[in-house]
Design a protein around this motif. Structure first.
Motif, PDB file in Angstrom:
ATOM      1  N   ASP A 196       0.825  -1.211   0.000  1.00 32.57           N
ATOM      2  CA  ASP A 196       0.000   0.000   0.000  1.00 32.57           C
ATOM      3  C   ASP A 196       0.859   1.261   0.000  1.00 32.57           C
ATOM      4  OD1 ASP A 196      -2.276  -1.495  -0.044  1.00 32.57           O
ATOM      5  OD2 ASP A 196      -2.685  -1.343   2.099  1.00 32.57           O
ATOM      6  N   ARG A 197       1.927   1.246   0.782  1.00 32.91           N
ATOM      7  CA  ARG A 197       2.809   2.415   0.825  1.00 32.91           C
ATOM      8  C   ARG A 197       3.618   2.540  -0.466  1.00 32.91           C
ATOM      9  NH1 ARG A 197       7.960   3.620   3.096  1.00 32.91           N
ATOM     10  NH2 ARG A 197       8.209   1.464   3.758  1.00 32.91           N
ATOM     11  N   LEU A 198       4.076   1.414  -0.991  1.00 32.23           N
ATOM     12  CA  LEU A 198       4.902   1.439  -2.191  1.00 32.23           C
ATOM     13  C   LEU A 198       4.133   1.947  -3.405  1.00 32.23           C
ATOM     14  CD1 LEU A 198       6.803  -1.942  -1.783  1.00 32.23           C
ATOM     15  CD2 LEU A 198       7.741   0.347  -1.521  1.00 32.23           C
ATOM     16  N   ARG A 199       2.851   1.666  -3.468  1.00 33.47           N
ATOM     17  CA  ARG A 199       2.060   2.109  -4.623  1.00 33.47           C
ATOM     18  C   ARG A 199       1.915   3.630  -4.666  1.00 33.47           C
ATOM     19  NH1 ARG A 199      -3.425  -0.735  -5.427  1.00 33.47           N
ATOM     20  NH2 ARG A 199      -3.179   0.149  -7.521  1.00 33.47           N
ATOM     21  N   GLY A 200       2.207   4.272  -3.548  1.00 35.14           N
ATOM     22  CA  GLY A 200       2.180   5.727  -3.507  1.00 35.14           C
ATOM     23  C   GLY A 200       3.546   6.354  -3.682  1.00 35.14           C
ATOM     24  N   MET A 201       4.534   5.547  -4.097  1.00 31.77           N
ATOM     25  CA  MET A 201       5.901   6.036  -4.262  1.00 31.77           C
ATOM     26  C   MET A 201       6.345   5.895  -5.713  1.00 31.77           C
ATOM     27  SD  MET A 201       7.497   4.169  -0.863  1.00 31.77           S
ATOM     28  CE  MET A 201       9.185   4.710  -1.159  1.00 31.77           C
ATOM     29  N   ILE A 210      -1.711   9.524 -21.057  1.00 31.57           N
ATOM     30  CA  ILE A 210      -2.904   9.126 -20.316  1.00 31.57           C
ATOM     31  C   ILE A 210      -2.451   8.180 -19.212  1.00 31.57           C
ATOM     32  CG2 ILE A 210      -5.152   7.988 -20.383  1.00 31.57           C
ATOM     33  CD1 ILE A 210      -5.279   8.621 -23.381  1.00 31.57           C
ATOM     34  N   ALA A 211      -2.606   8.599 -17.964  1.00 34.84           N
ATOM     35  CA  ALA A 211      -2.248   7.751 -16.825  1.00 34.84           C
ATOM     36  C   ALA A 211      -3.485   6.987 -16.369  1.00 34.84           C
ATOM     37  CB  ALA A 211      -1.709   8.604 -15.685  1.00 34.84           C
ATOM     38  N   VAL A 212      -3.302   5.711 -16.026  1.00 37.78           N
ATOM     39  CA  VAL A 212      -4.416   4.875 -15.584  1.00 37.78           C
ATOM     40  C   VAL A 212      -4.214   4.481 -14.126  1.00 37.78           C
ATOM     41  CG1 VAL A 212      -4.687   4.031 -17.948  1.00 37.78           C
ATOM     42  CG2 VAL A 212      -3.403   2.650 -16.304  1.00 37.78           C
ATOM     43  N   THR A 213      -5.311   4.440 -13.372  1.00 33.27           N
ATOM     44  CA  THR A 213      -5.212   4.202 -11.929  1.00 33.27           C
ATOM     45  C   THR A 213      -5.415   2.747 -11.541  1.00 33.27           C
ATOM     46  OG1 THR A 213      -7.572   4.655 -11.560  1.00 33.27           O
ATOM     47  CG2 THR A 213      -6.064   6.530 -11.458  1.00 33.27           C
ATOM     48  N   TRP A 214      -5.644   1.866 -12.509  1.00 35.33           N
ATOM     49  CA  TRP A 214      -5.896   0.457 -12.162  1.00 35.33           C
ATOM     50  C   TRP A 214      -4.610  -0.378 -12.127  1.00 35.33           C
ATOM     51  CZ3 TRP A 214      -8.184   2.447 -16.793  1.00 35.33           C
ATOM     52  CH2 TRP A 214      -7.509   2.116 -17.973  1.00 35.33           C
ATOM     53  N   GLY A 215      -3.461   0.265 -12.322  1.00 34.73           N
ATOM     54  CA  GLY A 215      -2.204  -0.469 -12.345  1.00 34.73           C
ATOM     55  C   GLY A 215      -1.431  -0.355 -11.051  1.00 34.73           C
ATOM     56  N   TYR A 216      -0.141  -0.042 -11.158  1.00 39.20           N
ATOM     57  CA  TYR A 216       0.723  -0.067  -9.977  1.00 39.20           C
ATOM     58  C   TYR A 216       0.558   1.170  -9.098  1.00 39.20           C
ATOM     59  CZ  TYR A 216       4.714  -0.199  -6.936  1.00 39.20           C
ATOM     60  OH  TYR A 216       5.495  -0.173  -5.816  1.00 39.20           O
ATOM     61  N   ASN A 217       0.778   2.361  -9.657  1.00 37.84           N
ATOM     62  CA  ASN A 217       0.747   3.569  -8.828  1.00 37.84           C
ATOM     63  C   ASN A 217      -0.673   4.048  -8.549  1.00 37.84           C
ATOM     64  OD1 ASN A 217       3.837   5.015 -10.022  1.00 37.84           O
ATOM     65  ND2 ASN A 217       3.406   4.241  -7.984  1.00 37.84           N
ATOM     66  N   LEU A 218      -0.854   4.621  -7.364  1.00 36.51           N
ATOM     67  CA  LEU A 218      -2.146   5.160  -6.955  1.00 36.51           C
ATOM     68  C   LEU A 218      -2.375   6.535  -7.583  1.00 36.51           C
ATOM     69  CD1 LEU A 218      -2.009   4.214  -3.164  1.00 36.51           C
ATOM     70  CD2 LEU A 218      -3.174   2.975  -5.004  1.00 36.51           C
ATOM     71  N   ARG A 219      -3.630   6.965  -7.592  1.00 34.14           N
ATOM     72  CA  ARG A 219      -4.008   8.221  -8.236  1.00 34.14           C
ATOM     73  C   ARG A 219      -3.216   9.410  -7.689  1.00 34.14           C
ATOM     74  NH1 ARG A 219      -7.869  11.621 -10.745  1.00 34.14           N
ATOM     75  NH2 ARG A 219      -8.984   9.950 -11.803  1.00 34.14           N
ATOM     76  N   GLY A 220      -2.984   9.444  -6.379  1.00 34.08           N
ATOM     77  CA  GLY A 220      -2.324  10.596  -5.774  1.00 34.08           C
ATOM     78  C   GLY A 220      -0.977  10.905  -6.387  1.00 34.08           C
ATOM     79  N   ILE A 221      -0.136   9.891  -6.526  1.00 33.29           N
ATOM     80  CA  ILE A 221       1.199  10.144  -7.075  1.00 33.29           C
ATOM     81  C   ILE A 221       1.136  10.367  -8.584  1.00 33.29           C
ATOM     82  CG2 ILE A 221       1.843   7.714  -7.441  1.00 33.29           C
ATOM     83  CD1 ILE A 221       4.673   8.576  -6.408  1.00 33.29           C
ATOM     84  N   LEU A 222       0.133   9.798  -9.247  1.00 36.74           N
ATOM     85  CA  LEU A 222      -0.046  10.076 -10.675  1.00 36.74           C
ATOM     86  C   LEU A 222      -0.433  11.539 -10.882  1.00 36.74           C
ATOM     87  CD1 LEU A 222      -2.006   6.874 -11.798  1.00 36.74           C
ATOM     88  CD2 LEU A 222       0.435   7.340 -12.098  1.00 36.74           C
TER      89      LEU A 222
END
Length: 212
Positions: A43-48, A176-188
């Protein structure tokens, strides 16, 4: 902006639902290559960003390409079990039917990608570009545009990580960034791509919004 000609897709996390299998492969390699397991901290890594992860996990640059090559071999064993992100196949087919050239740019091996596409009735891409660059993904995007003989702003890049946004912006490629993959929306969002979408069903309309 010139007419959009190519829609370029990232593979892992954008087309293929490979997060779980990717975590398994990396965690299996963690002891051998001396880095911490990913799954307990997901969970933390997906925001990095990737750079933040490499720094915090103590993975030196010279090891990244080595680990990636090894992970490719291990991931090949998982290919028969991998499925596409739900709904992405229909969007890809529609984009193809609209007359765009469609390609994949991936750090996964071309052999792995092509087997996945055949297994899932998605073997409709014009090109598969496979490569790893420790100097940044923008180098791969630049080479792709050069090889295809198109201006960068004639490409729309669809991907799921903050580093993809950074690379696209550096090469003046539409993103176009997608939120269903590795990184979360916030960091995108921090990367400020042209668009962020949460569902594959949004993709075709966003692609069409770029000038043709």
């Amino acid at each position: 902006m010139k007419d959009t000609k190519i829609v370029l897709f990232d593979f892992d996390g954008t087309i293929a639902d490979t997060l779980e299998s990717g975590l398994t492969v990396l965690d299996d390699l963690s002891e051998e290559y001396g880095f911490n397991k990913f799954r307990p901290h997901l969970d933390r890594l997906r925001g990095m960003s990737a750079k933040q992860i490499y720094k915090e996990w103590g993975v030196p640059l010279y090891k990244i390409a080595i680990i990636t090559r090894r992970a490719r071999k291990e991931f090949a064993k998982q290919i028969p079990f991998q499925k596409p992100i739900e709904g992405i196949g229909e969007e890809i087919r529609e984009i193809k039917n609209l007359g765009y050239s469609i390609s994949i740019l991936s750090s996964n091996s071309e052999e792995n990608v092509r087997e996945f596409l055949r297994n899932n009735d998605l073997d409709i891409f014009d090109d598969i570009y496979s490569g790893v660059s420790i100097f940044g993904k923008h180098r791969l995007l630049k080479k792709f545009a050069h090889d295809k003989r198109v201006n960068p702003d004639q490409i729309v890049y669809v991907a799921d990580e903050a580093r993809d946004i950074e690379a696209a912006k550096r090469e003046n490629i539409n993103m176009i960034a997608v939120t269903w993959g590795y990184n979360l929306r916030g960091i995108l969002e921090e990367g400020n791509p042209d668009h962020i979408i949460d569902r594959p069903e949004e993709l075709v309309q966003i692609v069409k919004s770029f000038k043709r």
